[in-house]
Motif scaffolding. Structure first.
Motif, PDB file in Angstrom:
ATOM      1  N   UNK A 174      20.264 -13.701  48.065  1.00 45.88           N
ATOM      2  CA  UNK A 174      21.168 -13.539  49.208  1.00 45.88           C
ATOM      3  C   UNK A 174      22.119 -12.370  48.978  1.00 45.88           C
ATOM      4  N   UNK A 175      22.212 -11.523  49.967  1.00 42.00           N
ATOM      5  CA  UNK A 175      23.129 -10.390  49.902  1.00 42.00           C
ATOM      6  C   UNK A 175      24.551 -10.889  50.146  1.00 42.00           C
ATOM      7  N   UNK A 176      25.425 -10.619  49.206  1.00 40.30           N
ATOM      8  CA  UNK A 176      26.812 -11.067  49.335  1.00 40.30           C
ATOM      9  C   UNK A 176      27.495 -10.288  50.450  1.00 40.30           C
ATOM     10  N   UNK A 177      28.141 -11.024  51.353  1.00 36.15           N
ATOM     11  CA  UNK A 177      28.854 -10.369  52.441  1.00 36.15           C
ATOM     12  C   UNK A 177      30.085  -9.656  51.901  1.00 36.15           C
ATOM     13  N   UNK A 178      30.297  -8.430  52.364  1.00 36.16           N
ATOM     14  CA  UNK A 178      31.454  -7.662  51.916  1.00 36.16           C
ATOM     15  C   UNK A 178      32.762  -8.294  52.400  1.00 36.16           C
ATOM     16  N   UNK A 179      32.726  -8.866  53.595  1.00 37.75           N
ATOM     17  CA  UNK A 179      33.918  -9.508  54.147  1.00 37.75           C
ATOM     18  C   UNK A 179      33.670 -11.008  54.183  1.00 37.75           C
TER      19      UNK A 179
END
Length: 227
Positions: free
Chosen positions: A214-219
């Motif tokens: 899973x790509x970590x959300x920047x916000x």
């Protein structure tokens, strides 16, 4: 004569060691750390994790007084959770707030809740298909842990949280998925265990591979575990 003296010295040294062990010095140090950690816990952690560590605090918090959790994590893992927290949740980083001794003492207090030794049957290699894992996640996990592991208030941990992904091993994610956490919403998923979900070991590995991808959300979400 020398042999007799050496033997005598050996007996004396062993006697001293036995006396030190029986003196309770080490237990006293441990008890002191636990007592000090309890004070820190009551001041900093109780409001979310609850008086008994069951997640029954006024604010939403994870149940950490849990035998499956405590058997899956090391003291270093607990230390990392306390020191670095969970960005975007109500679990702050306590590194800037507490001294090293205070962090280690609260770790000792939490570890003292462990009363069982549990053997987990975990694959030696946890490698899976993240695409199949995503399908399984969306069937079995999304209701509590949210879309792409974003987490849900008072329901499920944010699995895509950067600190969670950094400080949690694949083995720990596998154990959490397979065996769940007793007395919580997180029931077991491994086939053969008394749970609603009955997933094979490889399917659980697929889910772990998806979570890890899973790509970590920047916000980060602002509505997850707000104080």
């Amino acid at each position: 004569m020398k042999k007799i003296l050496y033997s005598l010295y050996g007996v004396i040294i062993i006697g001293i060691i036995i006396c030190i062990i029986n003196s309770g010095i080490f237990n006293s140090e441990k008890s002191g750390a636990i007592a000090a950690g309890e004070k820190v816990y009551q001041k900093q952690c109780l409001i979310c994790h609850g008086e008994n560590g069951k997640g029954e605090g006024k604010n939403a918090g994870t149940a950490i007084n849990n035998q499956r959790y405590l058997n899956a994590v090391s003291n270093k893992d607990i230390y990392n959770s306390v020191k670095f927290g969970r960005e975007g949740t109500a679990m702050p980083s306590y590194g800037p707030r507490l001294s090293e001794d205070e962090v280690n003492n609260v770790v000792a207090f939490i570890r003292n809740w462990q009363t069982e030794e549990i053997e987990f049957d975990v694959p030696k290699s946890i490698a899976g298909d993240p695409l199949n894992g995503e399908k399984l996640y969306n069937i079995s996990c999304i209701n509590c842990h949210g879309d792409a592991g974003s987490g849900k208030l008072k329901m499920g941990t944010a699995l895509s949280n950067p600190q969670y992904l950094k400080y949690t091993t694949d083995k720990q994610i596998w154990i959490g998925t397979a065996y769940g956490r007793e007395d919580t919403r997180m029931g077991p998923s491994l086939k053969g265990i008394d749970g609603v979900r009955q997933l094979k070991k490889q399917e659980i590995s697929d889910i772990v591979s998806y979570i890890r991808s899973i790509k970590v959300k920047q916000k980060p979400q602002n509505d997850y575990l707000e104080p």
